[in-house]
Design a protein around this motif. Structure first.
Motif, short mmCIF file in Angstrom:
data_model
loop_
_atom_site.label_atom_id
_atom_site.label_comp_id
_atom_site.label_asym_id
_atom_site.label_seq_id
_atom_site.Cartn_x
_atom_site.Cartn_y
_atom_site.Cartn_z
N THR A 236 59.67 10.20 -54.20
CA THR A 236 60.25 9.28 -55.45
C THR A 236 61.70 9.17 -55.15
N PRO A 237 62.39 7.98 -54.79
CA PRO A 237 63.89 7.74 -54.82
C PRO A 237 64.52 7.78 -56.19
N LEU A 238 65.84 8.10 -56.26
CA LEU A 238 66.47 8.18 -57.50
C LEU A 238 67.61 7.28 -57.29
N VAL A 239 67.83 6.54 -58.13
CA VAL A 239 68.65 5.77 -58.12
C VAL A 239 69.43 5.66 -59.56
N TRP A 240 70.84 5.85 -59.64
CA TRP A 240 71.69 5.97 -60.63
C TRP A 240 72.58 5.09 -61.19
N GLY A 392 61.61 12.05 -67.18
CA GLY A 392 62.75 11.46 -67.70
C GLY A 392 63.68 10.79 -66.83
N ASP A 393 63.56 10.94 -65.66
CA ASP A 393 64.38 10.29 -64.56
C ASP A 393 64.08 8.91 -64.52
N PRO A 394 64.92 8.06 -64.05
CA PRO A 394 64.77 6.40 -63.77
C PRO A 394 63.68 6.13 -63.05
N CYS A 398 61.61 -0.24 -62.24
CA CYS A 398 61.96 -0.72 -63.43
C CYS A 398 62.92 0.05 -64.24
N GLY A 399 63.43 1.37 -63.73
CA GLY A 399 64.35 1.92 -64.71
C GLY A 399 63.84 2.53 -65.86
N SER A 400 62.60 2.51 -66.30
CA SER A 400 62.19 3.15 -67.35
C SER A 400 62.08 4.67 -67.15
N SER A 401 61.54 5.49 -68.03
CA SER A 401 61.19 6.82 -67.93
C SER A 401 60.30 7.37 -66.96
N LEU A 402 60.46 8.10 -66.19
CA LEU A 402 59.31 8.67 -65.12
C LEU A 402 58.65 9.90 -65.84
N TYR A 403 57.37 10.22 -65.99
CA TYR A 403 56.95 11.41 -66.15
C TYR A 403 56.08 11.83 -65.04
N GLU A 404 55.98 13.37 -65.10
CA GLU A 404 55.06 14.20 -64.14
C GLU A 404 53.79 14.60 -64.35
N GLU A 405 53.01 14.43 -63.51
CA GLU A 405 51.54 15.00 -63.54
C GLU A 405 51.34 15.96 -62.45
N LYS A 406 50.37 16.88 -62.35
CA LYS A 406 49.98 17.55 -61.07
C LYS A 406 48.85 16.75 -60.49
#
Ligand code: ATP
Ligand code: MG
Length: 579
Positions: A236-240, A392-394, A398-406
């Motif tokens: 997952t790339p992060l763009v700030w 919570g990261d973008p 689309c810039g919305s908040s990500l969430y994590e799952e296993k």
């Protein structure tokens, strides 16, 4: 099949070494027995499930035009040496020698072996594309075999390899495999989500893993509710997106911070959040480079991103002696520009160059406050993406908040590119008679892991709930009889059902009704017929839908009606899989 003649070694107790539901239930319901660490015996019930999964995979692969092979499991070391993986595979590959001292490996995967078989067969562009596969045993000496058959040392994989004249053709087959995988898992009753995965150093350009969301998953996925993005956290790339708040001047202040070495301690001391600090991660990459990565204090380094950037595969923390010999004050290392040759300095893009941070002062017991990277280090610094995505990261889409799952990986599709075709020099003549190097894709599914993850996803306190498509038997007939005459009557019903193609296990054992009903729920037959007291007294039988646990009584109006009833429920259960 009669239970009295079958092997149904069910148990009440969980095996002592099992920590996950599928492992416990597979042993308790008599599907597998452990042979030794990471090695499992499949008993008849377990074997039937595996064979059904295999058949679904085979049918869908064949529909997609793939051609089935079977290659030796024992693979010649020279094949691995040719691709450079004899060394690279390390300890995960089981190796052995024959009586003439020739080296071999028990195949953990078969890129080399298939490349070697296909090379002399593929001669012209007219022979392409080709997608070839096998469903066969693989061996991997996993460091930690665990979760029963989910991570074992011997397992069955469907592995496919496709060969193409160009990337457009590869893209088409890759897309077809993607759809085929969806169908396979859907038919197996398994909910999966494809996530973008890392292609590593394989030189490939695309890779997707089919994941089953589960708390026991060893992979972390980042998902977006807004646009549906799904990625492996490795990838997952992060763009700030920082507000353009250029600070004109910095009030840099050196502060005495004795014995404050953790980021949390520092944040507390300055009464700021960890995101207002910059930390240094000090590493050795592939034993050849010293690397320091400066990250915002609240971020974690993503090893995969770093390795991909450096072209390395192994990183470890620098020891305190190594730090000392490089002149780094561990615990107080703050941003500096790359000047010394023996250390690579990298900056993560989570750092806002125009913001003020608390950073190490590169001097024991001191930190700087008000450190603005663009002022102190200038504007020449490249900020690159090295940090691990988290909730919570973008979203990169689309810039919305990500969430994590296993998640548990059950399948993997991969654009390999020319790594193996180059190593094996696989070329064909194109339309103009020129030699062209081929490009490849590979596509894997673990059968045993698929079986176990279905159980992870589909069980209750009574036991397993098999999707009808891969249940060991579609129907279980439990009879509760008092005498030989009653048993004979049930036997005639059983014979009729069997002769008319019902896939049936008749629990004719001389055991109490409670025991037999419990066993059928533990094993998880999707449809259970019960012929007991009510049948002999009131001419009624009942049908249990294992999934809903709804049991309905019906008057017995003859075997033909009985079959129609069974078929009606069976069709409904099959339909539910694809709806
Ligand atoms: P993992 O990351 O879980 O080790 P992998 O990336 O090594 O898996 P691949 O090489 O992509 O796995 O293999 C394809 C499929 O084979 C996997 O998606 C999985 O279903 C199965 N598989 C891999 N390793 C094992 C194992 N040790 N036991 C059972 N199944 C496995
Ligand atoms: Mg994988």
């Amino acid at each position: 099949m009669k239970a009295s003649e079958y092997i149904l070694p069910t148990t009440k107790e969980d095996p002592t070494d099992a920590v996950v539901s599928s492992h416990k239930l597979m042993v308790r319901a008599g599907f597998v027995r452990k042979s030794s660490a990471g090695l499992y015996n499949y008993l008849p019930l377990g074997f039937r499930v595996l064979k059904k999964i295999e058949q679904i995979i085979r049918e869908e692969m064949n529909k997609a035009g793939a051609l089935e092979f079977v290659l030796p499991i024992l693979t010649d070391a020279n094949l691995w040496k040719q691709s450079g993986r004899w060394e690279k595979m390390g300890k995960e590959m089981f190796r052995l020698k024959d009586r003439h001292e020739n080296e071999f490996a028990l195949g953990p995967t078969h890129e080399e072996a298939f490349a070697d078989v296909l090379k002399p067969i593929l001669k012209s562009y007219k022979d392409l594309p080709k997608n070839v596969y096998q469903i066969h045993t693989k061996f991997r000496d996993e460091i930690r075999p665990r979760f029963g058959v989910i991570r074992s040392r011997e397992f069955i994989m469907k592995d496919a390899y496709s060969f193409h004249i160009d990337s457009k053709s590869l893209d088409e087959t890759y897309e077809l495999m993607r759809l085929t995988y969806r169908k396979i898992f859907q038919r197996c009753g398994l909910k999966t989500i494809p996530v973008q995965a890392d292609s590593g150093n394989m030189g490939g350009s695309g890779s997707e893993e089919f994941m089953v969301i589960s708390p026991i998953g060893e992979e972390t996925l980042t998902l977006c509710k807004n646009c549906g993005y799904s990625g492996n956290v490795e990838k997952t790339p992060l763009v700030w997106d920082f507000a353009p708040n250029v600070l004109e001047k910095s009030d840099l202040e050196k502060v005495y911070t004795p014995n404050l070495e953790s980021i949390e301690d520092i944040a507390k001391f300055f009464n700021i959040s960890t995101s207002q600090t910059i930390k240094a991660v000090l590493l050795k990459a592939d034993e050849k480079w010293n690397v320091v990565v400066f990250l915002r204090g609240d971020r974690e380094l993503n090893d995969v991103k770093l390795n991909n950037f450096l072209g390395t595969s192994l990183i470890r923390p620098l020891s305190s002696q190594e730090c000392e010999s490089l002149g780094i004050v561990a615990g107080y290392c703050g941003p500096f520009k790359e000047s010394k040759k023996e250390i690579k300095v990298l900056f993560d893009s989570s750092i806002d160059a125009n913001n003020a941070y608390v950073v190490g002062a590169n001097e024991k017991n001191y930190h700087f406050k008000g450190f603005v990277p663009s002022i102190e280090l200038g504007s020449q610094i490249n900020y690159r993406d090295f940090s691990k995505a988290k909730t919570g990261d973008p979203c990169p889409n689309c810039g919305s908040s990500l969430y994590e799952e296993k998640g548990i990986e059950v399948g993997h599709i991969f654009k390999l590119g020319d790594k193996y075709t180059k190593a094996f020099d696989i070329k064909v003549l194109d339309e103009k008679g020129r030699q062209v190097l081929l490009t490849m894709g590979c596509y894997g599914i673990g059968l045993n892991r698929t079986m176990a993850t279905v159980i992870e996803q589909s069980n209750d306190s009574n036991g397993i709930i098999w999707p009808i498509s891969i249940a060991p038997f579609e129907v279980c007939l439990v009879s509760i009889t008092k005498n030989f005459h009653e048993k004979e009557k049930i036997e005639s019903i059983y014979n009729y059902l069997i002769q008319n193609g019902i896939e049936l296990l008749w629990d004719d054992r001389d055991l109490g009704p409670g025991f037999k009903l419990k066993d059928s729920e533990l094993i998880g037959f999707p449809i259970r017929l019960t012929f007991g007291k009510n049948f002999f007294e009131k001419n009624e039988f009942s049908i249990l839908n294992r999934k809903t646990m709804q049991e309905i009584s019906y008057p017995y109006t003859g075997n033909e009606d009985l079959i129609n009833k069974i078929l009606e429920i069976k069709e409904k259960l099959f339909r539910e899989l694809v709806d």
